[in-house]
Design an enzyme around this catalytic site. Structure first.
Site, PDB file in Angstrom:
ATOM      1  CB  SER A   1      -1.220   0.481   1.224  1.00 22.27           C
ATOM      2  OG  SER A   1      -1.960   0.686   0.928  1.00 22.27           O
TER       3      SER A   1
ATOM      4  CG  ASP B   1      -3.927  -3.095  -3.963  1.00 23.53           C
ATOM      5  OD1 ASP B   1      -4.120  -3.034  -5.299  1.00 23.53           O
ATOM      6  OD2 ASP B   1      -5.192  -2.929  -3.257  1.00 23.53           O
TER       7      ASP B   1
ATOM      8  CG  HIS C   1      -5.385  -2.391   0.222  1.00 26.48           C
ATOM      9  ND1 HIS C   1      -5.019  -1.673  -1.160  1.00 26.48           N
ATOM     10  CD2 HIS C   1      -5.093  -1.734   1.043  1.00 26.48           C
ATOM     11  CE1 HIS C   1      -4.241  -1.180  -0.481  1.00 26.48           C
ATOM     12  NE2 HIS C   1      -4.278  -0.739   0.832  1.00 26.48           N
TER      13      HIS C   1
END
Length: 447
Positions: free
Chosen positions: A155, A179, A249
């Site tokens: 992330s 991601d 996610h």
């Protein structure tokens, strides 16, 4: 502190440490910390095969526990809404050390990442990158090589990794973005996010492009499981609570973990869209010849020399997964020629069975296919099990109608070819009539 350490070690490996040894642990904060916000403090936790379950905190590159002549993998987490430690850290450390003899430096910036205000965490990313650059500079003085450095960023951690790569002019060996964060980064210039020029090889897994992740390609190779949006097994409604927001996610992390176990290699295919991939239009890897199709995850670097030498290095890769580990799906091409005079539109349910009675079932396409007289349609069903010898095939055709007359689909020719194992004999069936919503079972013959 000792009690916390023992719990952390148990989670890491299920092995107890020396009762007299104190193990630095990932900073665990409370939801209260998220409410009031946290100031940035970065802690570096080193794991090696000599200390696989009890970290050594790094304060400089001269630590006696750090062998800079070995490969070094940095693991950088992202935004922490609640302040808790990422659940995937123990498994990632264990599997990385099982794969290679390396240094693993867990970059703990939980103090800074923990806040209810996402913007506040995002603003700290470049400061984290500057701290990492300082450590890497020290490692280089001690004899380390940028070629042997790998950053795995989750992330916001993916963009932090990109910032570090920029600071070294793209000479880091590899960056893996799991991601990469989308909010505040969509539409920004390459200098403000992860980019293919940030390392010698950049690979990215996009699993939540319609939510917390970044949609566009960011690496030399970008993997889009299930199209990069809704992941199988994840909640579909907000009533599932926090899991609804984070499951898609986090799937990128668990897919990467699965690649390290090598319980199966998830093959991906280059395509311009997920729809074209699902319609069987992008299942060739001729552009990678003499290499086979790339595989997802840790071992994607085996395609580095090909992907980094192309005039257009960004490659989007699509594939399907199952809903639980190890996430593998085994695909077949199914070519169908029908001879109905009237057009039929519908879907197939397919069940394969081997000589032992073991079965594998698949719904072919989420979208209905259109069957016209003498036109060939190619479907791409996926199965959660791989049956080496298919003895029986059961088909059910449906138009989605629950009332009214049952339609018939008249199949002139049907051919099954394993995409996962293309060397296996193709299976065929000729002159078959299917009645809607009625299962028909037959024994296929070699084509």
């Amino acid at each position: 502190m000792l009690r916390l350490c023992v719990v952390f070690i148990y989670l890491l490996h299920g092995v107890k440490a020396d009762p007299g040894e104190t193990c630095p642990a990932f900073t665990a904060l409370s939801f209260w910390s998220a409410l009031i916000g946290t100031e940035l403090k970065v802690k570096m936790l080193l794991y090696t095969r000599q200390n696989p379950t009890c970290a050594k905190e790094l304060h400089s590159a001269t630590s006696k526990y750090l062998n800079v002549t070995k490969k070094t993998t940095f693991v950088v987490h992202g935004y922490r809404f609640t302040g808790s430690a990422p659940v995937w850290i123990p498994d990632l450390v264990h599997l990385l050390l099982s794969a290679e003899d390396m240094n693993i430096i867990l970059v703990d910036w939980n103090q800074g990442a923990t806040t209810l205000i996402y913007n506040n965490a995002s603003r700290k990313c470049k400061r984290v990158a500057e701290i990492l650059k300082k450590l890497i500079d020290e490692m280089l003085i001690e004899g380390a090589s940028l070629d042997s450095m790998h950053m795995i960023g989750v992330s916001l951690g993916a963009h932090i990794s990109g910032f570090v790569g920029q600071m070294f002019g793209g000479t880091l060996g590899r960056i893996t973005g799991l991601d990469p964060a989308g909010p505040l980064y969509r539409g920004t210039p390459p200098s403000e996010r992860l980019d293919p020029t940030d390392a010698q090889f950049v690979d990215v897994i996009h699993s939540d492009t319609d939510g917390l992740g970044y949609r566009e390609a960011l690496g030399h190779i970008d993997f889009y499981p299930n199209g990069g949006t809704d992941q199988p097994g994840c909640p579909l409604t907000i009533f599932s609570g926090l899991q609804y927001f984070k499951c898609d996610h986090q799937r990128s992390v668990f897919l990467f973990l699965s690649s390290l176990t090598r319980s199966c290699n998830i093959t991906a295919y280059p395509c311009d869209s997920y729809r074209n991939y699902r319609n069987g239009k992008c299942t060739s890897c001729e552009t990678f010849w003499p290499m086979p199709c790339p595989i997802l995850g840790y071992y994607a670097h085996e395609w580095k020399s090909y992907l980094t030498q192309q005039s257009h290095p960004v490659t989007r890769m699509f594939f399907d997964t199952g809903d639980k580990e190890p996430f593998c799906i085994y695909h077949y091409f199914v070519d169908i020629v029908t001879w109905n005079k009237d057009t039929r539109r519908g879907t197939f349910s397919i069940v394969l069975a081997d000589e032992t009675g073991k079965k594998a079932e698949s719904k072919v396409n989420p979208e209905a296919a259109t069957f016209q007289q003498y036109n060939q349609i190619t479907l791409l069903p996926g199965f959660d099990q791989d049956l080496e010898n298919v003895e029986k095939i059961s088909l059910t055709f449906s138009t989605g109608s629950v009332i009214g007359p049952k339609f018939k689909l008249r199949i002139l020719q049907m051919r099954f070819q394993s995409l996962t194992n293309p060397e296996r004999p193709q299976l065929c069936r000729y002159d078959l009539v299917l009645t809607e919503n009625t299962q028909r079972t037959f024994k296929p013959i070699p084509c």
